[in-house]
Scaffold this motif. Structure first.
Motif, PDB file in Angstrom:
ATOM      1  N   UNK A  21       0.818  -1.081  -0.006  1.00 29.62           N
ATOM      2  CA  UNK A  21       0.168  -0.091   0.076  1.00 29.62           C
ATOM      3  C   UNK A  21       0.860   1.121  -0.044  1.00 29.62           C
ATOM      4  N   UNK A  22       0.197   2.243   0.300  1.00 30.20           N
ATOM      5  CA  UNK A  22       1.037   3.709   0.201  1.00 30.20           C
ATOM      6  C   UNK A  22       1.535   4.139   1.870  1.00 30.20           C
ATOM      7  N   UNK A  23       1.439   3.043   2.611  1.00 29.13           N
ATOM      8  CA  UNK A  23       1.830   3.396   3.995  1.00 29.13           C
ATOM      9  C   UNK A  23       3.597   3.889   4.016  1.00 29.13           C
ATOM     10  N   UNK A  24       3.938   4.992   4.707  1.00 28.66           N
ATOM     11  CA  UNK A  24       5.186   5.481   4.647  1.00 28.66           C
ATOM     12  C   UNK A  24       5.963   4.693   5.977  1.00 28.66           C
ATOM     13  N   UNK A  25       6.882   4.047   5.517  1.00 27.03           N
ATOM     14  CA  UNK A  25       7.783   3.421   6.651  1.00 27.03           C
ATOM     15  C   UNK A  25       8.457   4.390   7.713  1.00 27.03           C
ATOM     16  N   UNK A  26       8.477   3.853   8.907  1.00 28.18           N
ATOM     17  CA  UNK A  26       9.222   4.832   9.932  1.00 28.18           C
ATOM     18  C   UNK A  26      10.387   4.688   9.632  1.00 28.18           C
ATOM     19  N   UNK A  27      11.284   5.732   9.678  1.00 28.01           N
ATOM     20  CA  UNK A  27      12.808   5.939   9.366  1.00 28.01           C
ATOM     21  C   UNK A  27      13.678   5.625  10.552  1.00 28.01           C
ATOM     22  N   UNK A  28      14.078   4.166  10.674  1.00 27.87           N
ATOM     23  CA  UNK A  28      14.791   3.706  11.617  1.00 27.87           C
ATOM     24  C   UNK A  28      16.185   4.481  11.590  1.00 27.87           C
ATOM     25  N   UNK A 102       7.967  12.610   7.686  1.00 25.11           N
ATOM     26  CA  UNK A 102       8.840  11.813   6.620  1.00 25.11           C
ATOM     27  C   UNK A 102       8.184  11.918   5.536  1.00 25.11           C
ATOM     28  N   UNK A 103       9.331  12.227   4.366  1.00 25.49           N
ATOM     29  CA  UNK A 103       8.729  12.268   2.955  1.00 25.49           C
ATOM     30  C   UNK A 103       9.832  10.997   2.387  1.00 25.49           C
ATOM     31  N   UNK A 104       9.009  10.232   1.630  1.00 22.85           N
ATOM     32  CA  UNK A 104       9.704   9.037   1.395  1.00 22.85           C
ATOM     33  C   UNK A 104       9.396   8.728  -0.166  1.00 22.85           C
ATOM     34  N   UNK A 105      10.532   8.821  -1.163  1.00 20.67           N
ATOM     35  CA  UNK A 105      10.407   8.761  -2.436  1.00 20.67           C
ATOM     36  C   UNK A 105      10.153   7.642  -3.149  1.00 20.67           C
ATOM     37  N   UNK A 106       9.078   7.327  -3.908  1.00 24.06           N
ATOM     38  CA  UNK A 106       8.528   6.325  -4.599  1.00 24.06           C
ATOM     39  C   UNK A 106       7.599   6.818  -5.766  1.00 24.06           C
ATOM     40  N   UNK A 107       8.289   6.850  -6.756  1.00 22.63           N
ATOM     41  CA  UNK A 107       7.481   7.492  -8.000  1.00 22.63           C
ATOM     42  C   UNK A 107       6.211   6.741  -8.491  1.00 22.63           C
ATOM     43  N   UNK A 108       6.184   5.429  -8.349  1.00 23.73           N
ATOM     44  CA  UNK A 108       5.000   4.526  -8.654  1.00 23.73           C
ATOM     45  C   UNK A 108       3.865   4.514  -7.687  1.00 23.73           C
ATOM     46  N   UNK A 109       4.392   4.334  -6.224  1.00 24.63           N
ATOM     47  CA  UNK A 109       3.523   4.344  -5.014  1.00 24.63           C
ATOM     48  C   UNK A 109       3.034   5.227  -4.740  1.00 24.63           C
ATOM     49  N   UNK A 110       3.642   6.589  -4.945  1.00 27.55           N
ATOM     50  CA  UNK A 110       3.147   7.961  -4.482  1.00 27.55           C
ATOM     51  C   UNK A 110       2.626   8.935  -5.390  1.00 27.55           C
ATOM     52  N   UNK A 114       3.263  13.518  -6.300  1.00 25.28           N
ATOM     53  CA  UNK A 114       4.535  14.082  -6.572  1.00 25.28           C
ATOM     54  C   UNK A 114       5.512  12.940  -6.540  1.00 25.28           C
ATOM     55  N   UNK A 115       5.231  11.800  -6.344  1.00 31.59           N
ATOM     56  CA  UNK A 115       6.170  10.755  -6.358  1.00 31.59           C
ATOM     57  C   UNK A 115       6.750  10.627  -4.783  1.00 31.59           C
ATOM     58  N   UNK A 116       6.326  11.464  -3.724  1.00 29.46           N
ATOM     59  CA  UNK A 116       6.647  11.429  -2.538  1.00 29.46           C
ATOM     60  C   UNK A 116       5.456  10.918  -1.623  1.00 29.46           C
ATOM     61  N   UNK A 117       5.841  10.056  -0.688  1.00 30.41           N
ATOM     62  CA  UNK A 117       4.833   9.530   0.470  1.00 30.41           C
ATOM     63  C   UNK A 117       5.100  10.529   1.507  1.00 30.41           C
ATOM     64  N   UNK A 118       4.054  10.812   2.321  1.00 30.19           N
ATOM     65  CA  UNK A 118       4.182  11.891   3.490  1.00 30.19           C
ATOM     66  C   UNK A 118       3.668  10.911   4.603  1.00 30.19           C
ATOM     67  N   UNK A 119       4.340  11.104   5.828  1.00 26.92           N
ATOM     68  CA  UNK A 119       3.555  10.959   7.145  1.00 26.92           C
ATOM     69  C   UNK A 119       4.021  11.841   8.264  1.00 26.92           C
ATOM     70  N   UNK A 120       3.517  11.606   9.181  1.00 23.93           N
ATOM     71  CA  UNK A 120       3.804  12.153  10.571  1.00 23.93           C
ATOM     72  C   UNK A 120       3.630  11.349  11.565  1.00 23.93           C
TER      73      UNK A 120
END
Length: 158
Positions: A21-28, A102-110, A114-120
């Motif tokens: 899915x489009x869930x942004x992973x936590x940045x360990x 968090x901004x996570x780059x994945x052009x297809x998934x997000x 704009x190709x970025x996934x966002x999460x707080x």
């Protein structure tokens, strides 16, 4: 293929799709990444009510390469660490963490943002997502105006 093998294959495929899915992973370990910049948003700034405090931005290796080249590859991650700020003996010091953005780059998934996934993550807690499926309004609504700079407000400092 017998029906049991077919069923097992279908379950494996379904589980794979459910996890894509489009869930942004936590940045360990993000605090060991490259520090990009820091800033303080103080009272009087138009974003103070939402983003007032001390901001530290971190980038993983792919994001650092993206800042330098202007092209962010899939897998680039930028972290926006927002902390309360307070005055202490003539200095502005960090308080409690307010949110880990968090901004996570994945052009297809997000692609829709704009190709970025966002999460707080509220207070930086892995299990306290505050953006989830509302990224288009909660984050991308402002970032869309920065399309000429890869939807970023920041630039790398050396």
């Amino acid at each position: 293929m017998n029906k049991y093998l077919w069923t097992a294959a279908l379950l494996v495929a379904t589980a794979s799709l459910a996890g894509s899915g489009t869930e942004v992973p936590y940045p360990a370990d993000y605090r060991s990444w490259r520090h990009i910049k820091s800033m303080v948003i103080e009272e009087g700034h138009p974003l103070y009510s939402s983003f007032g405090g001390i901001h530290h931005l971190y980038a993983n290796t792919k994001a650092v390469a993206g800042y330098r080249s202007g092209h962010f590859a899939d897998g680039a991650v930028i972290v926006f660490d927002l902390l309360d700020a307070h005055e202490q003996g003539g200095a502005i010091v960090e308080g409690d963490r307010k949110v880990l953005g968090v901004m996570h780059r994945n052009r297809a998934r997000y692609a829709a943002t704009g190709g970025w996934g966002f999460e707080g993550f509220a207070q930086g807690a892995r299990d306290r997502r505050v953006v989830a499926d509302n990224a288009a309004q909660a984050c991308f609504g402002c970032h869309a105006a920065q399309s000429k700079t890869n939807y970023l407000f920041s630039a790398i400092r050396d």
